[in-house]
Design a protein around this motif. Structure first.
Motif, PDB file in Angstrom:
ATOM      1  N   ARG A  70      34.002 -48.871 -14.786  1.00 39.77           N
ATOM      2  CA  ARG A  70      32.701 -49.111 -14.150  1.00 39.77           C
ATOM      3  C   ARG A  70      31.703 -49.543 -15.221  1.00 39.77           C
ATOM      4  N   ALA A  71      30.647 -50.239 -14.755  1.00 37.06           N
ATOM      5  CA  ALA A  71      29.597 -50.716 -15.670  1.00 37.06           C
ATOM      6  C   ALA A  71      28.534 -49.642 -15.889  1.00 37.06           C
ATOM      7  N   TYR A  72      28.035 -49.511 -17.124  1.00 36.45           N
ATOM      8  CA  TYR A  72      26.930 -48.585 -17.426  1.00 36.45           C
ATOM      9  C   TYR A  72      25.964 -49.240 -18.398  1.00 36.45           C
ATOM     10  N   TYR A  87      23.250 -43.030 -19.638  1.00 38.88           N
ATOM     11  CA  TYR A  87      22.586 -42.043 -18.781  1.00 38.88           C
ATOM     12  C   TYR A  87      23.252 -42.179 -17.410  1.00 38.88           C
ATOM     13  N   LEU A  96      35.076 -42.645 -10.752  1.00 39.75           N
ATOM     14  CA  LEU A  96      34.949 -42.453 -12.203  1.00 39.75           C
ATOM     15  C   LEU A  96      33.962 -41.365 -12.609  1.00 39.75           C
ATOM     16  N   THR A  97      32.770 -41.296 -11.989  1.00 42.15           N
ATOM     17  CA  THR A  97      31.765 -40.349 -12.519  1.00 42.15           C
ATOM     18  C   THR A  97      32.253 -38.888 -12.515  1.00 42.15           C
TER      19      THR A  97
HETATM   20  C1  LIG Z   1      25.194 -53.597 -14.318  1.00 45.33           C
HETATM   21  C2  LIG Z   1      25.370 -52.165 -13.878  1.00 45.33           C
HETATM   22  C3  LIG Z   1      24.883 -51.141 -14.670  1.00 45.33           C
HETATM   23  C4  LIG Z   1      25.038 -49.814 -14.254  1.00 45.33           C
HETATM   24  N1  LIG Z   1      24.507 -48.833 -15.029  1.00 45.33           N
HETATM   25  C5  LIG Z   1      24.585 -47.540 -14.621  1.00 45.33           C
HETATM   26  C6  LIG Z   1      23.980 -46.514 -15.397  1.00 45.33           C
HETATM   27  O1  LIG Z   1      23.375 -46.752 -16.452  1.00 45.33           O
HETATM   28  N2  LIG Z   1      24.086 -45.229 -14.942  1.00 45.33           N
HETATM   29  C7  LIG Z   1      24.747 -44.932 -13.771  1.00 45.33           C
HETATM   30  O2  LIG Z   1      24.808 -43.740 -13.410  1.00 45.33           O
HETATM   31  N3  LIG Z   1      25.317 -45.895 -13.021  1.00 45.33           N
HETATM   32  C8  LIG Z   1      25.267 -47.187 -13.423  1.00 45.33           C
HETATM   33  N4  LIG Z   1      25.879 -48.165 -12.685  1.00 45.33           N
HETATM   34  C9  LIG Z   1      26.722 -47.761 -11.532  1.00 45.33           C
HETATM   35  C10 LIG Z   1      28.173 -47.541 -12.007  1.00 45.33           C
HETATM   36  O3  LIG Z   1      28.764 -48.757 -12.400  1.00 45.33           O
HETATM   37  C11 LIG Z   1      29.070 -46.936 -10.914  1.00 45.33           C
HETATM   38  O4  LIG Z   1      28.966 -47.722  -9.750  1.00 45.33           O
HETATM   39  C12 LIG Z   1      28.690 -45.502 -10.577  1.00 45.33           C
HETATM   40  O5  LIG Z   1      28.738 -44.679 -11.738  1.00 45.33           O
HETATM   41  C13 LIG Z   1      29.625 -44.908  -9.514  1.00 45.33           C
HETATM   42  O6  LIG Z   1      30.955 -44.935  -9.994  1.00 45.33           O
HETATM   43  P1  LIG Z   1      32.072 -44.032  -9.312  1.00 45.33           P
HETATM   44  O7  LIG Z   1      33.405 -44.600  -9.689  1.00 45.33           O
HETATM   45  O8  LIG Z   1      31.842 -42.598  -9.575  1.00 45.33           O
HETATM   46  O9  LIG Z   1      31.794 -44.276  -7.756  1.00 45.33           O
HETATM   47  P2  LIG Z   1      32.610 -45.248  -6.774  1.00 45.33           P
HETATM   48  O10 LIG Z   1      33.880 -44.602  -6.350  1.00 45.33           O
HETATM   49  O11 LIG Z   1      32.722 -46.577  -7.411  1.00 45.33           O
HETATM   50  O12 LIG Z   1      31.579 -45.285  -5.564  1.00 45.33           O
HETATM   51  C14 LIG Z   1      30.564 -46.277  -5.541  1.00 45.33           C
HETATM   52  C15 LIG Z   1      29.407 -45.832  -4.661  1.00 45.33           C
HETATM   53  O13 LIG Z   1      28.663 -44.827  -5.347  1.00 45.33           O
HETATM   54  C16 LIG Z   1      27.269 -44.986  -5.085  1.00 45.33           C
HETATM   55  N5  LIG Z   1      26.572 -45.168  -6.387  1.00 45.33           N
HETATM   56  C17 LIG Z   1      26.900 -45.995  -7.406  1.00 45.33           C
HETATM   57  N6  LIG Z   1      26.053 -45.842  -8.462  1.00 45.33           N
HETATM   58  C18 LIG Z   1      25.191 -44.882  -8.092  1.00 45.33           C
HETATM   59  C19 LIG Z   1      24.101 -44.293  -8.754  1.00 45.33           C
HETATM   60  N7  LIG Z   1      23.716 -44.643 -10.019  1.00 45.33           N
HETATM   61  N8  LIG Z   1      23.411 -43.343  -8.077  1.00 45.33           N
HETATM   62  C20 LIG Z   1      23.774 -42.972  -6.824  1.00 45.33           C
HETATM   63  N9  LIG Z   1      24.818 -43.507  -6.142  1.00 45.33           N
HETATM   64  C21 LIG Z   1      25.515 -44.459  -6.781  1.00 45.33           C
HETATM   65  C22 LIG Z   1      27.120 -46.185  -4.193  1.00 45.33           C
HETATM   66  O14 LIG Z   1      27.058 -45.756  -2.862  1.00 45.33           O
HETATM   67  C23 LIG Z   1      28.392 -46.940  -4.428  1.00 45.33           C
HETATM   68  O15 LIG Z   1      28.753 -47.749  -3.333  1.00 45.33           O
HETATM   69  C24 LIG Z   1      25.728 -49.508 -13.050  1.00 45.33           C
HETATM   70  C25 LIG Z   1      26.242 -50.551 -12.270  1.00 45.33           C
HETATM   71  C26 LIG Z   1      26.059 -51.848 -12.672  1.00 45.33           C
HETATM   72  C27 LIG Z   1      26.602 -52.949 -11.796  1.00 45.33           C
END
Ligand SMILES: Cc1cc2nc3c(=O)[nH]c(=O)nc-3n(C[C@H](O)[C@H](O)[C@H](O)COP(=O)(O)OP(=O)(O)OC[C@H]3O[C@@H](n4cnc5c(N)ncnc54)[C@H](O)[C@@H]3O)c2cc1C
Length: 271
Positions: A70-72, A87, A96-97
Motif C-alpha cells: 500500500r502507498a503511504y 503516519y 495491511l494496516t
Molecule cells: C498516495 C497515497 C498516500 C497514502 N498515504 C497514507 C498515509 O500517509 N497514511 C495512511 O494511514 N494511509 C495512507 N494511504 C492509504 C493507504 O494506502 C491504504 O489504503 C490504507 O492504509 C488501508 O490499507 P489496508 O490494506 O489496511 O486496507 P484495505 O484492505 O486496502 O482497505 C481499503 C479501505 O480502507 C479505507 N481506508 C483507506 N485508507 C484509510 C485511511 N487513511 N483512513 C480511513 N480509512 C481508510 C477505505 O475505505 C478503503 O477503501 C495513502 C494512499 C495513497 C493512495
C-alpha cells in the motif's frame, strides 16, 4: 537482496492512540532514494504476518507468501537520510494496516525503493500563502513539507488546518503548536468532530473542515479571508472532506490544479 524480500527495519513505533501510529523505517543495507516532500513510498508485509490485537479477523486467509503493498505519504524531512517516517491509521478490516500495527521495533518489512507522487509544495508559486488542510493521517505529507522547506519568519504565511474525531487523534500536535509559538508566519488550527467524547471540555474548533474554513478562524489570524489571488490550498486525506472543500472553494473562485492545468487547489486522495 531481491526486491521481493523484506528489505527494511522498524526503528521507531510511536503510538499516538491505539488506532494511530508513527512508524520510522530504515532501509537495511541500501540507501534511501532522494525524494521531494509530499511524495509517498509503498510499504508491504506478507500475508503470513500477524494481525494487530485491535483489528477485525480476516474473512479469508491471504496467501502467506504474497506481499500486501500500500502507498503511504512520507512524513519525515527529505533532508533526513537515515529513516523515513509514516503516519498511519488503522483500518480494522484492512489487509495491511492491521499487520503494520503489529510491528515492533526491530521487525522487518518491505519498503519501496522509489518514492513517486506529484503532490508537492512547488506546485504553488513561491510568493503565495499556503493553507494545508488535512483530515487524520492526511497531515503526513505536510509534516514532510514543513520539516523540509518551511522558513520561519518568512513573509509567506502557512496555515495547517487539521481535522480529527478527537483531540487525542491530533498527531504531531505538540510539534505544530511549537512551530506556531516560534514562527509568526505559521498558524495551526485543529478541529474535532466529536467533542462530547472529550474527557475535559474542548475549547477549540468543533465540526468539519468546511465549517472551519467558513468560521473565520483563519481570517482572524491572517487579517483577511484567503483569496485565490494570494493563497494556494492543499487538501489531503478523506475523499469526502476533499470533495466538500473543492465545492466550497470553487464558490470562492479557487480552481483545482489538474495535471499541467494550473490551479490554486492541490489534492491528494488516500482512497
Ligand atoms: C498516495 C497515497 C498516500 C497514502 N498515504 C497514507 C498515509 O500517509 N497514511 C495512511 O494511514 N494511509 C495512507 N494511504 C492509504 C493507504 O494506502 C491504504 O489504503 C490504507 O492504509 C488501508 O490499507 P489496508 O490494506 O489496511 O486496507 P484495505 O484492505 O486496502 O482497505 C481499503 C479501505 O480502507 C479505507 N481506508 C483507506 N485508507 C484509510 C485511511 N487513511 N483512513 C480511513 N480509512 C481508510 C477505505 O475505505 C478503503 O477503501 C495513502 C494512499 C495513497 C493512495
Amino acid at each position: 537482496m531481491s526486491d521481493k524480500e523484506v528489505n527494511a527495519v522498524v526503528s521507531q513505533r510511536i503510538e499516538v492512540s491505539p488506532y494511530l501510529i508513527i512508524l520510522r523505517v530504515v532501509p537495511d543495507g541500501w540507501e534511501l532514494p532522494d525524494f521531494t516532500p509530499g511524495q509517498f513510498a509503498a510499504l508491504a508485509l506478507p500475508g503470513s504476518a500477524p494481525r494487530y490485537r485491535f483489528s477485525d479477523p480476516e474473512e479469508e486467509a491471504l496467501d502467506p507468501d504474497k506481499l500486501i503493498k500500500r502507498a503511504y505519504s512520507i512524513a519525515s524531512s527529505s533532508v533526513e537520510r537515515e529513516y523515513v517516517e509514516f503516519y498511519i491509521t488503522l483500518v480494522r478490516s484492512g489487509a495491511l494496516t492491521p499487520r503494520l500495527f503489529a510491528l515492533e521495533i526491530g521487525d522487518r518489512l518491505w519498503l519501496s525503493r522509489k518514492f513517486p507522487g506529484t503532490f508537492k509544495l512547488s506546485e504553488a508559486p513561491d510568493d503565495a500563502n499556503i493553507v494545508f488542510a488535512a483530515t487524520g493521517t492526511g497531515l503526513a505529507p505536510y509534516m514532510s513539507m514543513l520539516r523540509s522547506d518551511f522558513e520561519c519568519g518568512d513573509s509567506r504565511r502557512i496555515a495547517v488546518l487539521h481535522g480529527a474525531s478527537h483531540s487525542w487523534d491530533l498527531g504531531y500536535r505538540a510539534e505544530l503548536i511549537t512551530m506556531q509559538r516560534l514562527c509568526r508566519n505559521f498558524t495551526y488550527i485543529p478541529i474535532i468532530s466529536r467533542p462530547d467524547d472529550e474527557p475535559t471540555s474542548w475549547t477549540g474548533q468543533v465540526g468539519h473542515m468546511q465549517e472551519l474554513w467558513s468560521s473565520g478562524a483563519l481570517d482572524k489570524v491572517w487579517g483577511a479571508h484567503p483569496k485565490p489571488s494570494d493563497t494556494h490550498i492543499f487538501l489531503c486525506g478523506n475523499p469526502l472532506m476533499i470533495e466538500g472543500m473543492v465545492e466550497t472553494l470553487a464558490k470562492e473562485g479557487f480552481t483545482e490544479q489538474i495535471r499541467k492545468e494550473p490551479g490554486t487547489v492541490h489534492l491528494e486522495r488516500f482512497w
